[in-house]
Design a protein around this motif. Sequence first.
Motif, PDB file in Angstrom:
ATOM      1  N   ALA A  98      -6.006  -8.027   6.555  1.00  0.00           N
ATOM      2  CA  ALA A  98      -5.660  -9.425   6.832  1.00  0.00           C
ATOM      3  C   ALA A  98      -6.796 -10.112   7.565  1.00  0.00           C
ATOM      4  O   ALA A  98      -7.608  -9.455   8.230  1.00  0.00           O
ATOM      5  CB  ALA A  98      -4.385  -9.497   7.662  1.00  0.00           C
ATOM      6  N   TRP A  99      -6.847 -11.409   7.455  1.00  0.00           N
ATOM      7  CA  TRP A  99      -7.794 -12.181   8.238  1.00  0.00           C
ATOM      8  C   TRP A  99      -7.397 -12.081   9.708  1.00  0.00           C
ATOM      9  O   TRP A  99      -6.211 -12.095  10.039  1.00  0.00           O
ATOM     10  CB  TRP A  99      -7.785 -13.641   7.798  1.00  0.00           C
ATOM     11  N   PRO A 100      -8.363 -11.947  10.612  1.00  0.00           N
ATOM     12  CA  PRO A 100      -8.031 -11.671  12.026  1.00  0.00           C
ATOM     13  C   PRO A 100      -7.195 -12.760  12.687  1.00  0.00           C
ATOM     14  O   PRO A 100      -6.412 -12.470  13.592  1.00  0.00           O
ATOM     15  CB  PRO A 100      -9.402 -11.536  12.691  1.00  0.00           C
ATOM     16  N   GLU A 101      -7.374 -14.038  12.258  1.00  0.00           N
ATOM     17  CA  GLU A 101      -6.607 -15.107  12.907  1.00  0.00           C
ATOM     18  C   GLU A 101      -5.228 -15.302  12.294  1.00  0.00           C
ATOM     19  O   GLU A 101      -4.426 -16.101  12.793  1.00  0.00           O
ATOM     20  CB  GLU A 101      -7.378 -16.441  12.857  1.00  0.00           C
ATOM     21  N   GLU A 102      -4.944 -14.591  11.210  1.00  0.00           N
ATOM     22  CA  GLU A 102      -3.635 -14.725  10.580  1.00  0.00           C
ATOM     23  C   GLU A 102      -2.575 -14.024  11.426  1.00  0.00           C
ATOM     24  O   GLU A 102      -2.766 -12.870  11.837  1.00  0.00           O
ATOM     25  CB  GLU A 102      -3.631 -14.120   9.179  1.00  0.00           C
ATOM     26  N   PRO A 103      -1.471 -14.678  11.723  1.00  0.00           N
ATOM     27  CA  PRO A 103      -0.384 -14.013  12.451  1.00  0.00           C
ATOM     28  C   PRO A 103       0.151 -12.842  11.629  1.00  0.00           C
ATOM     29  O   PRO A 103       0.052 -12.837  10.401  1.00  0.00           O
ATOM     30  CB  PRO A 103       0.681 -15.119  12.585  1.00  0.00           C
ATOM     31  N   PRO A 104       0.717 -11.858  12.298  1.00  0.00           N
ATOM     32  CA  PRO A 104       1.263 -10.717  11.542  1.00  0.00           C
ATOM     33  C   PRO A 104       2.402 -11.152  10.640  1.00  0.00           C
ATOM     34  O   PRO A 104       3.202 -12.016  10.983  1.00  0.00           O
ATOM     35  CB  PRO A 104       1.761  -9.781  12.651  1.00  0.00           C
ATOM     36  N   ALA A 105       2.440 -10.574   9.460  1.00  0.00           N
ATOM     37  CA  ALA A 105       3.512 -10.908   8.523  1.00  0.00           C
ATOM     38  C   ALA A 105       4.762 -10.115   8.895  1.00  0.00           C
ATOM     39  O   ALA A 105       4.680  -8.950   9.310  1.00  0.00           O
ATOM     40  CB  ALA A 105       3.091 -10.567   7.098  1.00  0.00           C
ATOM     41  N   PRO A 106       5.947 -10.715   8.778  1.00  0.00           N
ATOM     42  CA  PRO A 106       7.191  -9.989   9.059  1.00  0.00           C
ATOM     43  C   PRO A 106       7.297  -8.749   8.176  1.00  0.00           C
ATOM     44  O   PRO A 106       6.841  -8.737   7.028  1.00  0.00           O
ATOM     45  CB  PRO A 106       8.270 -11.015   8.711  1.00  0.00           C
ATOM     46  N   LYS A 107       7.904  -7.705   8.724  1.00  0.00           N
ATOM     47  CA  LYS A 107       8.012  -6.445   7.986  1.00  0.00           C
ATOM     48  C   LYS A 107       8.753  -6.608   6.661  1.00  0.00           C
ATOM     49  O   LYS A 107       8.434  -5.963   5.668  1.00  0.00           O
ATOM     50  CB  LYS A 107       8.729  -5.399   8.851  1.00  0.00           C
ATOM     51  N   ASP A 108       9.768  -7.466   6.664  1.00  0.00           N
ATOM     52  CA  ASP A 108      10.607  -7.590   5.473  1.00  0.00           C
ATOM     53  C   ASP A 108      10.315  -8.890   4.723  1.00  0.00           C
ATOM     54  O   ASP A 108      11.187  -9.468   4.102  1.00  0.00           O
ATOM     55  CB  ASP A 108      12.086  -7.541   5.849  1.00  0.00           C
ATOM     56  N   HIS A 109       9.026  -9.359   4.805  1.00  0.00           N
ATOM     57  CA  HIS A 109       8.730 -10.630   4.154  1.00  0.00           C
ATOM     58  C   HIS A 109       8.787 -10.530   2.635  1.00  0.00           C
ATOM     59  O   HIS A 109       8.850 -11.547   1.947  1.00  0.00           O
ATOM     60  CB  HIS A 109       7.362 -11.159   4.605  1.00  0.00           C
ATOM     61  N   ASN A 110       8.724  -9.327   2.118  1.00  0.00           N
ATOM     62  CA  ASN A 110       8.823  -9.139   0.659  1.00  0.00           C
ATOM     63  C   ASN A 110      10.206  -8.644   0.240  1.00  0.00           C
ATOM     64  O   ASN A 110      10.370  -8.077  -0.832  1.00  0.00           O
ATOM     65  CB  ASN A 110       7.745  -8.154   0.182  1.00  0.00           C
ATOM     66  N   GLN A 111      11.193  -8.844   1.106  1.00  0.00           N
ATOM     67  CA  GLN A 111      12.531  -8.356   0.789  1.00  0.00           C
ATOM     68  C   GLN A 111      13.106  -9.070  -0.432  1.00  0.00           C
ATOM     69  O   GLN A 111      12.678 -10.155  -0.801  1.00  0.00           O
ATOM     70  CB  GLN A 111      13.448  -8.566   1.988  1.00  0.00           C
ATOM     71  N   GLN A 112      14.082  -8.440  -1.027  1.00  0.00           N
ATOM     72  CA  GLN A 112      14.713  -8.985  -2.225  1.00  0.00           C
ATOM     73  C   GLN A 112      15.389 -10.316  -1.909  1.00  0.00           C
ATOM     74  O   GLN A 112      16.115 -10.440  -0.933  1.00  0.00           O
ATOM     75  CB  GLN A 112      15.752  -7.979  -2.761  1.00  0.00           C
ATOM     76  N   LYS A 113      15.110 -11.315  -2.743  1.00  0.00           N
ATOM     77  CA  LYS A 113      15.729 -12.619  -2.565  1.00  0.00           C
ATOM     78  C   LYS A 113      17.182 -12.574  -3.028  1.00  0.00           C
ATOM     79  O   LYS A 113      17.525 -11.889  -3.986  1.00  0.00           O
ATOM     80  CB  LYS A 113      14.966 -13.691  -3.355  1.00  0.00           C
ATOM     81  N   THR A 114      18.021 -13.334  -2.336  1.00  0.00           N
ATOM     82  CA  THR A 114      19.447 -13.358  -2.695  1.00  0.00           C
ATOM     83  C   THR A 114      19.751 -14.401  -3.762  1.00  0.00           C
ATOM     84  O   THR A 114      20.807 -14.354  -4.386  1.00  0.00           O
ATOM     85  CB  THR A 114      20.294 -13.674  -1.450  1.00  0.00           C
ATOM     86  N   GLY A 115      18.848 -15.372  -3.916  1.00  0.00           N
ATOM     87  CA  GLY A 115      19.130 -16.460  -4.843  1.00  0.00           C
ATOM     88  C   GLY A 115      19.733 -17.663  -4.140  1.00  0.00           C
ATOM     89  O   GLY A 115      19.770 -18.762  -4.703  1.00  0.00           O
ATOM     90  N   ASP A 116      20.218 -17.472  -2.919  1.00  0.00           N
ATOM     91  CA  ASP A 116      20.740 -18.573  -2.112  1.00  0.00           C
ATOM     92  C   ASP A 116      19.588 -19.086  -1.248  1.00  0.00           C
ATOM     93  O   ASP A 116      19.121 -18.396  -0.337  1.00  0.00           O
ATOM     94  CB  ASP A 116      21.893 -18.079  -1.232  1.00  0.00           C
ATOM     95  N   VAL A 117      19.104 -20.293  -1.549  1.00  0.00           N
ATOM     96  CA  VAL A 117      17.907 -20.793  -0.865  1.00  0.00           C
ATOM     97  C   VAL A 117      18.118 -20.897   0.639  1.00  0.00           C
ATOM     98  O   VAL A 117      17.190 -20.675   1.416  1.00  0.00           O
ATOM     99  CB  VAL A 117      17.482 -22.159  -1.448  1.00  0.00           C
TER     100      VAL A 117
END
Length: 358
Positions: A98-117
């Motif tokens: 990652a770029w050093p100034e980028e905040p850490p990404a949440p652990k579950d940021h790639n979690q399965q979407k529910t379809g409910d926005v």
Amino acid sequence: MSDQYEVWRRAHEMSQGRELTREQMEALGFTLEPLSGFWRRRAYKDGPFVAIAIWRDGETLWCLQNGEPKDCDDQMWSFCCRWPISEELYHSVTGGGAWPEEPPAPKDHNQQKTGDVFVDLQREYEAEKELAETFLKKPITTQQQADQAAIWSKRIAAIAKKATDLHKVEKQPSLDEGRRVDDKWRDLKERPAELSKRLKRHMDAYLLEQDRLERERQRAAQAEADRVRREAEEAAKRAEEAAIAAEREASAATMTGSAPAVASNFAAEAAHEADLLAKQAAEAEREAQARNANAGRTGAKVSLRTYVSARVTDYREAALALLTHPEMRALIDQLANRAIKAGTLLPGTEKVEEKRAA
């Protein structure tokens, strides 16, 4: 043989990991000619950074973007020349870092979407919030942390904007239906109300004339009440004098042994007359009371109303009298701020340099 990376090294040392300023680029002698080195640019407007490597092999100019060959034209160079990066950072990013100034990404940021926005955006925010709250527990002490905070703020603000947009989309049918209902009932609400006002205004001339006549009646009634009151006062005075005379007559009759007759009868008549005139005076005063001109019946009565307003005859005196009123002070503050923003310092004010906040 000259070092093709010399200008890049100077640029990287000068920038300290930040974007070069126009003055720094001029000092480095940048032109439209691409320079060998390691750089970065936005993939698109407000998009993520991509790593760029440029070098020359003889007469051939090579360019890689995130490890993939890319044409190094004027547009490419004009976008990446402001951002020199280290060779180590280039290899780290192209290797998946990652770029050093980028905040850490949440652990579950790639979690399965529910379809409910709503649910998906709520989860995204909660994941960001958990990391941000931890970050906020410690003070910012480095430029990298400040950069992270700035980028993180924008990233979370993007969630708020997306929520605002989605809220608008979901609410729009209700707004459209509300407008349809408003349009349906508008005329039936406004036109009767307007006609009602016209009917009231139609009575104004008549009621004003009745009010004029009432004032004339009141003046005459007051004059009559004053006359009756004076007669009542005179009768009361006569009754008092007659009572005193009757009392003297009674005392004399007691001493001579004869019966009082004339004074006592006159006193009784004077008292009776005074009582009648006092009642007439009270009735005359009631008649002299103002009666508001009106029309209609109970529950549908219309009458003239008195509206009280002030007319300012001396604005300076009025302003001084109102000077301590909170609303007046708020208005003065507002006008003073408006004036200083326009470049005018009003008498009695001073320019204040406020501390800036992010």
